[in-house]
Write an enzyme that holds these catalytic residues in place. Structure first.
Site, PDB file in Angstrom:
ATOM      1  N   CYS A   1     -16.541  40.847  21.799  1.00  9.13           N
ATOM      2  CA  CYS A   1     -15.492  39.925  22.396  1.00  9.13           C
ATOM      3  C   CYS A   1     -15.355  38.742  21.558  1.00  9.13           C
ATOM      4  O   CYS A   1     -14.884  37.720  22.191  1.00  9.13           O
ATOM      5  CB  CYS A   1     -15.428  39.833  23.904  1.00  9.13           C
ATOM      6  SG  CYS A   1     -15.296  40.961  24.959  1.00  9.13           S
ATOM      7  N   ALA A   2     -15.862  38.523  20.397  1.00  9.29           N
ATOM      8  CA  ALA A   2     -15.572  37.602  19.502  1.00  9.29           C
ATOM      9  C   ALA A   2     -15.406  37.950  18.064  1.00  9.29           C
ATOM     10  O   ALA A   2     -15.953  37.546  17.097  1.00  9.29           O
ATOM     11  CB  ALA A   2     -16.917  36.629  19.419  1.00  9.29           C
TER      12      ALA A   2
END
Length: 471
Positions: free
Chosen positions: A396-397
């Site tokens: 999620c980055a």
């Protein structure tokens, strides 16, 4: 009465009169107390042994703390005790309703102490960090400029209004980050709006710590406010809003060994009190008439509906327990971090990722790639053949991982992340390092196939996924 270890025999004195309840509710604004250091790590609820290919069971090696953490024993004990007195919150006159309301407000006070909140800070109890950030995003005064680096987790990167958000590319040093932040804030038209700077306490990909004190000082020079995402920091290092002079902090219970669906937004109340309720409904409304609605102020304004009392108790119990054992936790994790990084960096064919360089201070996290192997295959083989639980992907980055892997000679834009913590032992780290070295030198020990929708799976899997029915 201790919220971490509630005693049923003490319940009659918890709220003997209205004055007693007021004491509990007022605790959120009391000074932060000193806590005596306790030697030894807090007890973690151990997972059952896990099967590996070829038969047999091994101790699960929990190296995925960056995603979710196993529960502390003190958390389960607190939840069990609170369950035995559970009733409606803030709306009932029954004795157990009063007890449950006191538990909920005591939990709020404990979270405030854990993050060093100021006396007038709001503590909004939420579902998780993503929920907490979105509460603040909904409360921004219209036109507020937001400055955020692309290195942030999506929870802190995506909720802001596109029209007023300045996204800065991933910096490669503290000085570059601070210089770009300073220049961006200086470029904003002065006097119209108070800017907001959003920064992670620690990277969820590499574990590296951001220079929070310097970020806050830079923001203050330009009259900006600061939100600290402590989801990846609070379990490993102390967070102190007052000492840091930041405006808000967000965190998640499931990353603090309290997997019961609670998180928190803690900080200044003015923007929150001026904004429409995050979740309009019961609890958020103070009065409803034919002419309209008068909304509550304070945390209740954004906690519509019946709150997650047990989640709040779990979060508070975790905060109190980690706080008591902080010195032991830091020593334990520092040793794990050194061995994890040294071992991976010494393994031929393994590349350890870093934002700020190898010497940057970091928590017990390492993101890495293995030459010639898909990261998801590495993670699958570690679990299937060695009982080692890690994570693979972009965590999620996406902007950060894409930047770190650019020009790295790898065919995929993903990495493996090993994240240690309280439940991780030195043996777990040694098992990971030995397994990674074998994978880098010889590849997987079993045959795997890439199946659509399922990822890499063993061609011959003799492990039976037998899950006991829990209800």
């Amino acid at each position: 009465m201790s919220i971490a270890q509630p005693s049923l025999s003490a319940l009659p004195t918890l709220a003997r009169a209205r004055r007693g309840l007021h004491v509990v509710e007022a605790a959120a604004t009391s000074p932060v107390p000193e806590r005596a250091a306790v030697t030894g790590l807090p007890e973690v609820v151990r997972a059952a042994p896990v099967p590996v290919l070829g038969g047999g069971l091994v101790d699960d090696a929990p190296l995925d703390h960056g995603a979710s953490t196993p529960a502390l024993r003190a958390v389960l004990d607190a939840v069990d005790a609170a369950t035995r007195t559970y009733a409606s919150v803030h709306r009932g006159q029954g004795w157990l309703s009063r007890v449950t309301s006191a538990h909920y407000e005591a939990a709020r006070a404990e979270v405030a102490r854990f993050v060093g909140a100021r006396a007038d800070d709001a503590v909004v109890l939420t579902r998780n960090t993503t929920d907490a950030v979105n509460v603040l995003a909904r409360a921004l005064p219209e036109g507020t400029p937001v400055v955020v680096f692309d290195s942030e987790h999506h929870a802190a990167l995506l909720p802001w209004p596109a029209a007023t958000t300045r996204r800065l590319t991933v910096p490669r040093s503290h000085e570059e980050a601070l210089g770009r932040l300073d220049a961006t804030l200086a470029s904003l038209e002065p006097g119209l709006f108070t800017p907001l700077v959003v920064v992670a306490g620690a990277s969820n990909v590499t574990g590296e710590l951001w220079p929070l004190e310097r970020v806050v000082a830079t923001a203050r020079r330009h009259g900006a406010r600061v939100l600290v995402d402590a989801a990846q920091l609070a379990a490993h290092r102390p967070v102190d809003l007052t000492a840091l002079d930041a405006d808000w902090v967000v965190l998640s219970g499931h990353k603090l060994h309290a997997p019961f669906g609670a998180g928190a937004l803690v900080g200044r109340a003015d923007w929150l009190d001026a904004a429409p309720p995050y979740l309009p409904g019961g609890g958020a409304s103070a009065e409803v008439t034919a002419d309209g609605v008068r909304w509550a102020t304070g945390a209740a304004r954004h906690e519509g509906g019946t709150p997650n009392v047990l989640g709040a108790v779990a979060l508070a119990a975790a905060c109190a327990t980690i706080d008591r054992h902080r010195a032991a936790v830091e020593d334990h994790e520092a040793a794990l971090t050194r061995r994890l990084l040294d071992g991976l960096r010494a393994t031929p064919g393994v590349r350890v990722l870093s934002v700020f360089g190898d010497d940057a201070d970091r928590g017990p996290v390492a993101a890495f790639t293995v030459d010639g192997l898909d990261s998801h295959l590495v993670a699958t083989a570690l679990a299937a053949e060695h009982g080692v639980a890690v994570r693979a992907g972009k965590f999620c980055a996406h902007r950060l991982v894409d930047t770190l892997l650019a020009g790295g000679g790898t065919d995929d834009a993903t990495a493996v992340r090993a994240s240690a913590g309280i439940a991780t032992t030195p043996e777990h780290v040694e098992r990971l390092l030995a397994a990674v070295a074998t994978l880098a030198a010889d590849g997987p020990g079993a045959e795997y196939v890439l199946e659509p929708g399922a990822g890499w799976v063993p061609v011959h899997d003799d492990r039976e996924l037998a899950v006991d029915r829990l209800w």
